[in-house]
Motif scaffolding. Structure first.
Motif, mmCIF file in Angstrom:
data_model
loop_
_atom_site.group_PDB
_atom_site.id
_atom_site.type_symbol
_atom_site.label_atom_id
_atom_site.label_comp_id
_atom_site.label_asym_id
_atom_site.label_seq_id
_atom_site.Cartn_x
_atom_site.Cartn_y
_atom_site.Cartn_z
ATOM 1 N N GLU A 53 0.864 -1.174 0.000
ATOM 2 C CA GLU A 53 0.000 0.000 0.000
ATOM 3 C C GLU A 53 0.900 1.223 0.000
ATOM 4 O OE1 GLU A 53 -3.033 2.362 3.014
ATOM 5 O OE2 GLU A 53 -2.540 0.285 3.427
ATOM 6 N N VAL A 54 0.526 2.218 -0.776
ATOM 7 C CA VAL A 54 1.191 3.511 -0.726
ATOM 8 C C VAL A 54 0.137 4.495 -0.233
ATOM 9 C CG1 VAL A 54 2.320 5.336 -2.047
ATOM 10 C CG2 VAL A 54 2.832 2.948 -2.549
ATOM 11 N N THR A 55 0.408 5.097 0.927
ATOM 12 C CA THR A 55 -0.567 5.993 1.538
ATOM 13 C C THR A 55 -0.655 7.309 0.782
ATOM 14 O OG1 THR A 55 1.002 7.067 3.020
ATOM 15 C CG2 THR A 55 -0.046 5.007 3.809
ATOM 16 N N ARG A 56 -1.633 8.106 1.136
ATOM 17 C CA ARG A 56 -1.832 9.423 0.534
ATOM 18 C C ARG A 56 -0.562 10.271 0.658
ATOM 19 N NH1 ARG A 56 -5.923 12.891 -0.993
ATOM 20 N NH2 ARG A 56 -5.654 15.045 -0.377
ATOM 21 N N GLU A 57 0.152 10.081 1.761
ATOM 22 C CA GLU A 57 1.382 10.848 1.987
ATOM 23 C C GLU A 57 2.588 10.232 1.294
ATOM 24 O OE1 GLU A 57 -0.592 9.695 4.539
ATOM 25 O OE2 GLU A 57 -1.717 11.567 4.674
ATOM 26 N N GLY A 58 2.418 9.068 0.640
ATOM 27 C CA GLY A 58 3.504 8.426 -0.082
ATOM 28 C C GLY A 58 4.286 7.401 0.723
ATOM 29 N N HIS A 59 3.848 7.106 1.943
ATOM 30 C CA HIS A 59 4.519 6.089 2.745
ATOM 31 C C HIS A 59 4.172 4.697 2.223
ATOM 32 C CE1 HIS A 59 4.123 9.487 5.723
ATOM 33 N NE2 HIS A 59 5.438 9.316 5.615
ATOM 34 N N VAL A 60 5.129 3.793 2.317
ATOM 35 C CA VAL A 60 4.930 2.425 1.833
ATOM 36 C C VAL A 60 4.647 1.521 3.027
ATOM 37 C CG1 VAL A 60 5.981 0.483 0.612
ATOM 38 C CG2 VAL A 60 6.481 2.845 -0.100
ATOM 39 N N ILE A 61 3.560 0.757 2.908
ATOM 40 C CA ILE A 61 3.193 -0.221 3.933
ATOM 41 C C ILE A 61 3.181 -1.592 3.275
ATOM 42 C CG2 ILE A 61 1.405 -1.011 5.533
ATOM 43 C CD1 ILE A 61 0.431 1.930 5.635
ATOM 44 N N VAL A 62 3.908 -2.528 3.876
ATOM 45 C CA VAL A 62 3.903 -3.917 3.407
ATOM 46 C C VAL A 62 3.082 -4.712 4.409
ATOM 47 C CG1 VAL A 62 5.265 -5.968 2.893
ATOM 48 C CG2 VAL A 62 6.191 -3.706 2.398
ATOM 49 N N ARG A 63 2.089 -5.418 3.917
ATOM 50 C CA ARG A 63 1.279 -6.287 4.761
ATOM 51 C C ARG A 63 1.725 -7.720 4.484
ATOM 52 N NH1 ARG A 63 -2.517 -2.873 6.732
ATOM 53 N NH2 ARG A 63 -2.952 -1.041 5.481
ATOM 54 N N ALA A 64 2.029 -8.436 5.565
ATOM 55 C CA ALA A 64 2.623 -9.762 5.398
ATOM 56 C C ALA A 64 2.003 -10.761 6.362
ATOM 57 C CB ALA A 64 4.128 -9.681 5.633
ATOM 58 N N PRO A 65 1.982 -12.035 5.948
ATOM 59 C CA PRO A 65 1.542 -13.089 6.864
ATOM 60 C C PRO A 65 2.504 -13.177 8.056
ATOM 61 C CG PRO A 65 1.669 -13.903 4.603
ATOM 62 C CD PRO A 65 2.306 -12.548 4.620
ATOM 63 N N MET A 78 9.440 -2.487 -6.846
ATOM 64 C CA MET A 78 9.940 -1.117 -6.716
ATOM 65 C C MET A 78 9.395 -0.187 -7.807
ATOM 66 S SD MET A 78 11.460 -0.831 -3.901
ATOM 67 C CE MET A 78 12.221 0.764 -4.043
ATOM 68 N N ASP A 79 9.253 -0.689 -9.031
ATOM 69 C CA ASP A 79 8.697 0.149 -10.102
ATOM 70 C C ASP A 79 7.265 0.544 -9.786
ATOM 71 O OD1 ASP A 79 11.049 0.041 -11.515
ATOM 72 O OD2 ASP A 79 10.369 -1.511 -12.912
ATOM 73 N N TRP A 80 6.459 -0.422 -9.324
ATOM 74 C CA TRP A 80 5.074 -0.136 -8.960
ATOM 75 C C TRP A 80 5.025 0.884 -7.820
ATOM 76 C CZ3 TRP A 80 2.228 -0.277 -4.537
ATOM 77 C CH2 TRP A 80 0.862 -0.089 -4.673
ATOM 78 N N ILE A 81 5.883 0.711 -6.817
ATOM 79 C CA ILE A 81 5.919 1.631 -5.675
ATOM 80 C C ILE A 81 6.239 3.053 -6.154
ATOM 81 C CG2 ILE A 81 7.209 2.255 -3.587
ATOM 82 C CD1 ILE A 81 7.488 -0.821 -3.083
ATOM 83 N N ALA A 82 7.225 3.184 -7.030
ATOM 84 C CA ALA A 82 7.604 4.506 -7.545
ATOM 85 C C ALA A 82 6.444 5.155 -8.296
ATOM 86 C CB ALA A 82 8.834 4.389 -8.448
ATOM 87 N N ARG A 83 5.746 4.373 -9.125
ATOM 88 C CA ARG A 83 4.597 4.923 -9.860
ATOM 89 C C ARG A 83 3.482 5.331 -8.902
ATOM 90 N NH1 ARG A 83 5.585 0.448 -13.066
ATOM 91 N NH2 ARG A 83 3.685 -0.557 -12.301
ATOM 92 N N ALA A 84 3.210 4.508 -7.894
ATOM 93 C CA ALA A 84 2.152 4.810 -6.929
ATOM 94 C C ALA A 84 2.497 6.063 -6.125
ATOM 95 C CB ALA A 84 1.930 3.620 -5.998
ATOM 96 N N GLN A 85 3.761 6.211 -5.734
ATOM 97 C CA GLN A 85 4.166 7.412 -5.001
ATOM 98 C C GLN A 85 4.044 8.656 -5.885
ATOM 99 O OE1 GLN A 85 8.029 5.938 -3.664
ATOM 100 N NE2 GLN A 85 7.283 5.908 -1.549
ATOM 101 N N ALA A 86 4.367 8.526 -7.158
ATOM 102 C CA ALA A 86 4.232 9.664 -8.086
ATOM 103 C C ALA A 86 2.756 10.050 -8.231
ATOM 104 C CB ALA A 86 4.833 9.320 -9.443
#
Length: 171
Positions: free
Chosen positions: A17-29, A45-53
Motif C-alpha cells: 500500500e502507498v498511503t496518501r502521503e507516499g509512505h509504503v506499507i507492506v502487509r505480510a503473513p 519497486m517500479d510499482w511503488i515509484a509509480r504509486a508514489q508519483a
C-alpha cells in the motif's frame, strides 16, 4: 527496507500500500520470512515509484485545505448534496435512510447496510459531474451492496457517462 512499514497479520498473501502521503506499507503473513518480504518489495519497486508519483500528483492537485477552505467545502456539501441525493433518489426510485457529511479522507462516499449515505466534504473540491457520479454510485448501493455487473448496469442506466465522471475523481 528503509522507509517501509511492515504490518504482519493472519493474512495469507503479501500486499503493498502507498498511503496518501507516499509512505509504503507492506502487509505480510505472520510466518513470512524477512527475505521473502524484502524480495517482494524489491520486485515491486517500479510499482511503488509509480504509486508514489500518483499520490504526489494527487496531493498537488488537491492539497489539504486550510480551515477557511474546509469550512467553505463543508458549507457547500451541506447545501448542495441533499438536493442532489433527493433528485437522483427520486429518479432511481430509491429512499436512503439518511445522509451525513463526514471528514473522510480515503473515500468520497459510502452506503451502510441500513441504507444510510455518507459523503465526505472533500468531494466538493471536484467538478459537479464527479459529485453527481458519487451520489448515483452510493444510491446504487441501496440496491446492490457490491460492485458486481448488476451494480454497474444500474449506475450506467442513470448515468451513461459514469466512466468519464469517475475518471475526474482520479485527476
Amino acid at each position: 527496507m528503509d522507509g517501509v512499514e511492515l504490518r504482519r497479520s493472519r493474512r495469507r498473501t503479501l500486499g503493498l500500500e502507498v498511503t496518501r502521503e507516499g509512505h509504503v506499507i507492506v502487509r505480510a503473513p505472520l510466518r513470512a520470512s524477512s527475505a521473502a518480504i524484502e524480495r517482494f518489495v524489491r520486485d515491486h519497486m517500479d510499482w511503488i515509484a509509480r504509486a508514489q508519483a500518483r499520490q504526489r500528483a494527487r496531493l498537488e492537485a488537491h492539497p489539504e485545505p486550510d480551515e477557511a477552505r474546509q469550512a467553505e467545502l463543508m458549507r457547500r456539501a451541506r447545501e448542495e448534496l441533499p438536493p442532489k441525493v433527493a433528485y437522483y433518489a427520486q429518479r432511481m426510485g430509491l429512499k436512503p435512510a439518511g445522509m451525513r457529511i463526514t471528514s473522510a479522507r480515503t473515500r468520497f462516499g459510502s452506503c451502510s447496510a441500513q441504507n444510510r449515505l455518507c459523503f465526505s466534504w472533500r468531494l466538493m473540491d471536484y467538478p459537479d459531474a464527479a459529485v453527481d457520479y458519487v451520489v448515483v454510485h452510493e444510491l446504487a448501493h441501496i440496491v446492490h451492496k457490491n460492485h458486481g455487473p448488476r451494480f454497474w448496469a444500474l449506475v450506467q442506466q442513470y448515468m451513461p457517462d459514469y466512466r468519464a465522471r469517475r475518471a475526474l475523481l482520479r485527476e
